[in-house]
Design a protein around this motif. Sequence first.
Motif, PDB file in Angstrom:
ATOM      1  N   SER A 117       0.847  -1.199   0.000  1.00  0.00           N
ATOM      2  CA  SER A 117       0.000   0.000   0.000  1.00  0.00           C
ATOM      3  C   SER A 117       0.881   1.248   0.000  1.00  0.00           C
ATOM      4  N   LYS A 118       0.337   2.335  -0.483  1.00  0.00           N
ATOM      5  CA  LYS A 118       1.112   3.567  -0.649  1.00  0.00           C
ATOM      6  C   LYS A 118       1.352   4.286   0.675  1.00  0.00           C
ATOM      7  N   PHE A 119       2.523   4.865   0.773  1.00  0.00           N
ATOM      8  CA  PHE A 119       2.893   5.760   1.864  1.00  0.00           C
ATOM      9  C   PHE A 119       2.740   7.161   1.275  1.00  0.00           C
ATOM     10  N   VAL A 120       1.695   7.869   1.682  1.00  0.00           N
ATOM     11  CA  VAL A 120       1.337   9.134   1.026  1.00  0.00           C
ATOM     12  C   VAL A 120       1.923  10.333   1.764  1.00  0.00           C
ATOM     13  N   VAL A 121       2.621  11.168   1.007  1.00  0.00           N
ATOM     14  CA  VAL A 121       3.128  12.448   1.489  1.00  0.00           C
ATOM     15  C   VAL A 121       2.286  13.519   0.802  1.00  0.00           C
ATOM     16  N   PRO A 177       5.522   1.891  -1.400  1.00  0.00           N
ATOM     17  CA  PRO A 177       6.034   2.956  -2.263  1.00  0.00           C
ATOM     18  C   PRO A 177       5.591   4.330  -1.751  1.00  0.00           C
ATOM     19  N   ILE A 178       6.517   5.272  -1.772  1.00  0.00           N
ATOM     20  CA  ILE A 178       6.219   6.630  -1.329  1.00  0.00           C
ATOM     21  C   ILE A 178       5.683   7.415  -2.514  1.00  0.00           C
ATOM     22  N   VAL A 179       4.513   8.021  -2.344  1.00  0.00           N
ATOM     23  CA  VAL A 179       3.923   8.861  -3.382  1.00  0.00           C
ATOM     24  C   VAL A 179       3.669  10.248  -2.802  1.00  0.00           C
ATOM     25  N   VAL A 180       3.886  11.248  -3.623  1.00  0.00           N
ATOM     26  CA  VAL A 180       3.668  12.638  -3.225  1.00  0.00           C
ATOM     27  C   VAL A 180       2.451  13.140  -3.983  1.00  0.00           C
ATOM     28  N   THR A 181       1.553  13.773  -3.260  1.00  0.00           N
ATOM     29  CA  THR A 181       0.355  14.303  -3.888  1.00  0.00           C
ATOM     30  C   THR A 181       0.016  15.661  -3.303  1.00  0.00           C
ATOM     31  N   GLN A 182      -0.590  16.488  -4.113  1.00  0.00           N
ATOM     32  CA  GLN A 182      -1.069  17.782  -3.636  1.00  0.00           C
ATOM     33  C   GLN A 182      -2.447  17.560  -3.035  1.00  0.00           C
ATOM     34  N   ILE A 183      -2.654  18.079  -1.848  1.00  0.00           N
ATOM     35  CA  ILE A 183      -3.965  17.949  -1.225  1.00  0.00           C
ATOM     36  C   ILE A 183      -4.613  19.325  -1.134  1.00  0.00           C
ATOM     37  N   HIS A 184      -5.948  19.315  -1.176  1.00  0.00           N
ATOM     38  CA  HIS A 184      -6.695  20.566  -1.293  1.00  0.00           C
ATOM     39  C   HIS A 184      -7.703  20.788  -0.176  1.00  0.00           C
ATOM     40  N   GLU A 215      -8.463  15.554   3.211  1.00  0.00           N
ATOM     41  CA  GLU A 215      -7.454  14.771   2.498  1.00  0.00           C
ATOM     42  C   GLU A 215      -6.220  14.488   3.360  1.00  0.00           C
ATOM     43  N   CYS A 216      -6.001  15.287   4.397  1.00  0.00           N
ATOM     44  CA  CYS A 216      -4.863  15.052   5.304  1.00  0.00           C
ATOM     45  C   CYS A 216      -4.961  13.677   5.943  1.00  0.00           C
ATOM     46  N   LYS A 217      -6.172  13.185   6.103  1.00  0.00           N
ATOM     47  CA  LYS A 217      -6.397  11.911   6.789  1.00  0.00           C
ATOM     48  C   LYS A 217      -5.883  10.707   5.999  1.00  0.00           C
ATOM     49  N   GLN A 218      -5.593  10.884   4.712  1.00  0.00           N
ATOM     50  CA  GLN A 218      -5.064   9.792   3.900  1.00  0.00           C
ATOM     51  C   GLN A 218      -3.540   9.822   3.819  1.00  0.00           C
ATOM     52  N   CYS A 219      -2.905  10.742   4.532  1.00  0.00           N
ATOM     53  CA  CYS A 219      -1.456  10.950   4.431  1.00  0.00           C
ATOM     54  C   CYS A 219      -0.724  10.437   5.663  1.00  0.00           C
ATOM     55  N   ARG A 220       0.527  10.049   5.463  1.00  0.00           N
ATOM     56  CA  ARG A 220       1.431   9.731   6.575  1.00  0.00           C
ATOM     57  C   ARG A 220       2.220  10.969   6.972  1.00  0.00           C
ATOM     58  N   ILE A 221       2.473  11.826   5.973  1.00  0.00           N
ATOM     59  CA  ILE A 221       3.139  13.111   6.206  1.00  0.00           C
ATOM     60  C   ILE A 221       2.323  14.180   5.496  1.00  0.00           C
ATOM     61  N   VAL A 222       2.111  15.307   6.175  1.00  0.00           N
ATOM     62  CA  VAL A 222       1.490  16.471   5.556  1.00  0.00           C
ATOM     63  C   VAL A 222       2.504  17.603   5.642  1.00  0.00           C
ATOM     64  N   ILE A 223       2.872  18.135   4.473  1.00  0.00           N
ATOM     65  CA  ILE A 223       3.774  19.286   4.404  1.00  0.00           C
ATOM     66  C   ILE A 223       2.879  20.496   4.192  1.00  0.00           C
ATOM     67  N   SER A 224       2.887  21.399   5.152  1.00  0.00           N
ATOM     68  CA  SER A 224       1.937  22.503   5.143  1.00  0.00           C
ATOM     69  C   SER A 224       2.614  23.853   4.962  1.00  0.00           C
ATOM     70  N   GLY A 225       1.933  24.710   4.225  1.00  0.00           N
ATOM     71  CA  GLY A 225       2.377  26.091   4.081  1.00  0.00           C
ATOM     72  C   GLY A 225       1.703  27.012   5.083  1.00  0.00           C
ATOM     73  N   ALA A 226       0.891  26.465   5.982  1.00  0.00           N
ATOM     74  CA  ALA A 226       0.163  27.279   6.966  1.00  0.00           C
ATOM     75  C   ALA A 226       1.140  27.962   7.912  1.00  0.00           C
ATOM     76  N   SER A 227       0.777  29.185   8.320  1.00  0.00           N
ATOM     77  CA  SER A 227       1.655  29.888   9.250  1.00  0.00           C
ATOM     78  C   SER A 227       0.915  30.460  10.454  1.00  0.00           C
ATOM     79  N   SER A 228      -0.393  30.650  10.365  1.00  0.00           N
ATOM     80  CA  SER A 228      -1.095  31.230  11.507  1.00  0.00           C
ATOM     81  C   SER A 228      -1.241  30.187  12.609  1.00  0.00           C
TER      82      SER A 228
END
Length: 194
Positions: A68-72, A97-104, A108-121
């Motif tokens: 199964s995929k390891f989603v970033v 396998p590690i897959v990178v996807t854009q989430i919107h 969608e964060c709930k399907q990821c093992r890692i979430v890379i966020s641009g949030a700052s507040s």
Amino acid sequence: AKKLGLFGSNEIEEALIDAVTEHVRDIKQKYADSRAGKSGDELNAAKAAFIANFIKFIEWPDLGRAGSKFVVGVYGADDFERTVEDALAGRSISGHPIVVTQIHSDAECKQCRIVISGASSEDRVEKLGRICNDAGAVLIGESDDFIRYGGTIGFVMISSHVHFDVNLDAAKRSHVTISARLLPLAHEVYRERS
């Protein structure tokens, strides 16, 4: 925006204020990067290389069925997605396998093992932190005080070099263990409860 006392009268105004605040932060960061002589591409490549190594130094609970995929997921850091894809291309973790996807969306964060966020507040990072904790995902970002707001790993710039901070309590809430071999390399290892 909250730190500056800027509040909207409704959720839409609050979101707009947060968006403007994040845009100003991005401009300040790009200016600082240009003064340091580093291009955004070079800095993103360094961060992506760190992420590739973080994956190896984190104990992941049940990764699911074999293959199964390891989603970033990349969320609100769109200019960073391609660099992360390149750094992780062809890689796997324990046969996943590690897959990178854009989430919107937050969902969608709930399907990821890692979430890379641009949030700052503070409010936004705290909310994403709660979502990632519930999903067993590691939240990575780079805003000021990112780990203090609930992020798991936060990138920081020191003397024009990329470093990282770790929030051990956020990792524990996400049911992951960050290797003791990684912690001495961190700029700061943060615990919410001392």
